[in-house]
Design an enzyme around this catalytic site. Structure first.
Site, short mmCIF file in Angstrom:
data_model
loop_
_atom_site.label_atom_id
_atom_site.label_comp_id
_atom_site.label_asym_id
_atom_site.label_seq_id
_atom_site.Cartn_x
_atom_site.Cartn_y
_atom_site.Cartn_z
N LYS A 182 0.85 -1.18 0.00
CA LYS A 182 0.00 0.00 0.00
C LYS A 182 0.90 1.24 0.00
CE LYS A 182 -1.58 2.47 3.26
NZ LYS A 182 -1.29 3.81 2.66
N ALA A 184 1.69 5.37 -0.15
CA ALA A 184 1.08 6.50 0.57
C ALA A 184 -0.12 7.04 -0.21
CB ALA A 184 2.11 7.61 0.74
N SER A 239 6.67 7.61 9.41
CA SER A 239 6.96 8.34 10.65
C SER A 239 7.16 7.38 11.82
CB SER A 239 5.81 9.30 10.95
OG SER A 239 4.62 8.56 11.09
N GLU A 260 11.74 1.73 8.83
CA GLU A 260 12.60 2.85 8.41
C GLU A 260 11.84 4.11 8.78
OE1 GLU A 260 15.52 2.67 6.93
OE2 GLU A 260 15.64 0.58 6.32
N CYS A 294 14.05 11.86 4.82
CA CYS A 294 14.32 11.43 6.19
C CYS A 294 15.78 11.63 6.57
CB CYS A 294 13.94 9.97 6.33
SG CYS A 294 14.75 8.97 5.09
N GLU A 392 11.46 16.93 13.14
CA GLU A 392 11.79 16.98 11.71
C GLU A 392 11.00 18.13 11.07
OE1 GLU A 392 10.49 13.06 10.39
OE2 GLU A 392 12.23 12.95 9.13
P1 NAD Z 1 3.37 8.42 7.73
O1 NAD Z 1 3.93 7.59 8.82
O2 NAD Z 1 2.29 9.37 8.06
O3 NAD Z 1 2.81 7.51 6.56
C1 NAD Z 1 3.58 6.46 5.99
C2 NAD Z 1 2.64 5.38 5.49
O4 NAD Z 1 1.91 4.82 6.59
C3 NAD Z 1 1.59 5.87 4.50
O5 NAD Z 1 1.39 4.85 3.53
C4 NAD Z 1 0.36 6.04 5.37
O6 NAD Z 1 -0.84 5.92 4.65
C5 NAD Z 1 0.52 4.89 6.34
N1 NAD Z 1 -0.15 5.09 7.62
C6 NAD Z 1 -0.34 6.26 8.29
N2 NAD Z 1 -0.97 6.04 9.46
C7 NAD Z 1 -1.17 4.70 9.54
C8 NAD Z 1 -1.76 3.85 10.53
N3 NAD Z 1 -2.26 4.33 11.66
N4 NAD Z 1 -1.80 2.53 10.30
C9 NAD Z 1 -1.28 2.03 9.16
N5 NAD Z 1 -0.70 2.77 8.18
C10 NAD Z 1 -0.65 4.10 8.38
O7 NAD Z 1 4.63 9.17 7.08
P2 NAD Z 1 4.66 10.18 5.86
O8 NAD Z 1 4.20 11.53 6.33
O9 NAD Z 1 4.00 9.60 4.66
O10 NAD Z 1 6.24 10.21 5.56
C11 NAD Z 1 7.12 11.04 6.22
C12 NAD Z 1 7.89 10.30 7.29
O11 NAD Z 1 8.56 9.18 6.72
C13 NAD Z 1 8.97 11.15 7.90
O12 NAD Z 1 9.00 10.99 9.29
C14 NAD Z 1 10.24 10.60 7.27
O13 NAD Z 1 11.39 10.82 8.04
C15 NAD Z 1 9.91 9.16 7.15
N6 NAD Z 1 10.75 8.53 6.14
C16 NAD Z 1 11.69 7.63 6.57
C17 NAD Z 1 12.54 7.03 5.65
C18 NAD Z 1 13.59 6.05 6.08
O14 NAD Z 1 14.10 5.35 5.23
N7 NAD Z 1 13.92 5.96 7.34
C19 NAD Z 1 12.42 7.32 4.29
C20 NAD Z 1 11.44 8.23 3.90
C21 NAD Z 1 10.61 8.82 4.84
#
Ligand code: NAD
Length: 490
Positions: A182, A184, A239, A260, A294, A392
């Site tokens: 799935k 984003a 996140s 990650e 990130c 962040e």
């Molecule tokens: P997010 O955690 O809000 O969403 C990530 C994914 O999780 C999306 O597909 C979203 O739909 C899903 N999701 C959200 N809430 C959920 C829940 N309660 N249950 C199940 N799935 C859920 O993050 P974002 O805003 O899309 O991305 C930004 C974050 O990602 C930043 O914190 C960034 O640092 C991190 N990031 C980390 C890496 C890494 O490799 N460490 C790489 C890229 C981004």
């Protein structure tokens, strides 16, 4: 210039389940928005738990055949997939820029970067070795073999719509796992196109299943995977808050997890550094994808005696960045993903100014360009009481902190729950050894701002998560080790 696809059939609005393109079970749709204009790019399937379940059914059915294929056969399909990704670079980059906003040059770079993981794991598929354990007892042979873990659920963020999902799917498929994915909610189109190319490459039906969903429905879909004991692994990038939620909720079926998560990267400039190189390092690491990565430096520590000079050099470069929509080929910084992101950036900058920071360049919304633009910004006088220090920012804001000596800056750099990336610039070889050892991070750039590579292990420590993507270690998360003890051999 308007963004247009050469192969319009790469724009998929449906889910891929069991090799077929299908609507969400209740035929619901949701809009994918172009952040440059806030216009609708496409309406895609809005999937929920029933669709997630159907995807798992398909992955379960496909698993035995895929697991039992020769590694060479899996590698060949991955290689064909890689070739198709490269061939379709322009269309994938265009889709990515339309839904995510990043400049086309960056989108093309991301296609190449994401594709490199597919090529890498095509090769690694044929190198999954086990061990024959030196004999411990007469008449017994002990071996350890590696097997695919089973069905993998991949959940990814919006900031790298192609690379984040490719670097999960590729190792999973190479290992012999089947996948439910799935992407984003903001960026499903690139991922669906990637799945279409995997199908075109000859990936058997059901080996890769992908569903699109808006935020709430997506949470329900993932909840179905969390509770389903057929799903043996969750691989997640996003996140830290959501990562912790997944760790808690998957406990009832004890799934293997790779997480990650977020970062709060320090970038340290010592007074013996090559300052031109350090400025170039900040430009590469901080302003890629408009600061929405990130591994972006969040806290830039500059030693006192070079602080003013560095701030001046950096501001000149940052002030010259071209902010424009992806459709403008000279764009270097595009729009941020949405209004929430802009509001957070503005809140961080306002908070820093209220607490004593000075804006050298930027520091404002660029409403004249569109709804989601923020000017690349340099702040001096940043300190620990500011939001930019502990959260962040995920935007084009470079806050400069002043420090006096090495011990102090190591303490400040490590004073965070996160530990994804860290960078430092110095010409002292002994300092390189000391600082590299003492920084608490999974990825460290030493006199280098561009650290990503498919050949390197990527991942964090502390609350930035666990597991590694890429490199020879990247397959481990998708394999389990089976020990066989054969007796009666004497
Ligand atoms: P997010 O955690 O809000 O969403 C990530 C994914 O999780 C999306 O597909 C979203 O739909 C899903 N999701 C959200 N809430 C959920 C829940 N309660 N249950 C199940 N799935 C859920 O993050 P974002 O805003 O899309 O991305 C930004 C974050 O990602 C930043 O914190 C960034 O640092 C991190 N990031 C980390 C890496 C890494 O490799 N460490 C790489 C890229 C981004």
């Amino acid at each position: 210039m308007a963004l247009k696809l050469t192969r319009s059939e790469l724009l998929h609005r449906q889910n891929l389940i069991g090799g077929k393109w299908v609507d969400a079970s209740d035929s619901a749709h949701y809009p994918v928005i172009n952040p440059a204009t806030d216009e609708i790019v496409a309406k895609v399937a809005n999937s929920g738990a029933a669709d997630a379940h159907a995807a798992t059914d398909a992955a379960e059915k496909a698993f035995p055949d895929w697991r039992d294929r020769l590694p060479r056969e899996r590698a060949e399909i991955l290689r064909r997939w890689h070739a198709l990704i490269v061939q379709n670079t322009e269309d994938l980059a265009t889709l990515m820029s339309m839904e995510q906003g990043k400049p086309l040059a960056e989108s093309r770079g991301e296609v190449a970067y994401g594709a490199s993981y597919v090529a890498w794991f095509a090769d690694e598929a044929t190198r999954i070795y086990g061990d024959i354990i030196p004999q411990q007892q007469r008449g017994k042979r002990m071996t350890a073999v590696k097997e695919p873990i089973g069905i993998v659920a991949a959940i990814t963020p919006w900031n790298f719509p192609l690379a984040m999902i490719a670097r999960k799917i590729a190792p999973a498929l190479a290992a012999g796992c089947t996948v439910v994915a799935k992407p984003a909610e903001d960026t499903p189109l690139t991922a669906l196109a990637l799945a279409a190319l995997a199908k075109e490459a000859g990936l058997p039906d059901g080996v890769l299943n992908m569903i699109a969903a808006a935020r709430d429905e997506g949470i329900a879909a993932v909840a179905d995977w969390l509770a389903d004991d057929r799903v043996r692994k969750i691989t997640f990038t996003g996140s830290t808050a959501v990562g912790k939620h997944l760790a808690r909720e998957s406990a009832s079926t004890l799934k293997k997890l790779s997480l990650e998560l977020g970062g709060n990267a320090p970038f340290i400039v010592f007074d013996d550094a090559d300052l031109e190189a350090a400025v170039a390092g900040v430009m590469a690491a901080k302003f890629r994808n408009g600061g929405q990565t990130c591994v972006c430096p969040n806290r830039i520590y500059v030693q006192s005696s070079v602080y003013e000079r560095f701030a001046d050099m950096l501001s000149k470069r940052v002030g010259a960045l071209k902010v424009a929509p992806a459709s403008d080929t000279s764009a270097q910084i595009g729009p941020m993903i949405n209004q929430r992101a802009i509001d957070k950036i503005a809140r961080h900058v306002d908070d820093a100014v209220e607490n004593g920071a000075t804006v050298l360049v930027g520091g404002r919304r660029l409403t004249e360009l569109g709804p989601n633009y923020y000017a690349p910004t340099v702040l001096t006088g940043a300190n620990v009481n500011m939001l930019v220090c502990c959260e962040e920012t995920f935007g084009p804001v470079a806050p400069l902190f002043r420090f006096e000596d090495e011990d102090e800056v190591i303490r400040l750099a490590n004073d965070t729950p996160f530990g994804l990336a860290a960078y430092f610039y110095t010409r002292d070889v002994r300092r390189i050894e000391r600082v590299g050892r003492r920084l608490e991070a999974g990825v460290i750039g030493v006199n280098e701002g561009a650290v990503a590579s498919e050949a390197a292990p990527f991942g964090g420590v502390k609350e930035s998560g666990y597991g590694r993507e890429g490199s020879k270690y990247g397959l481990d998360d998708y394999l389990s080790i089976k020990y066989l003890c054969q007796g009666g051999l004497d």
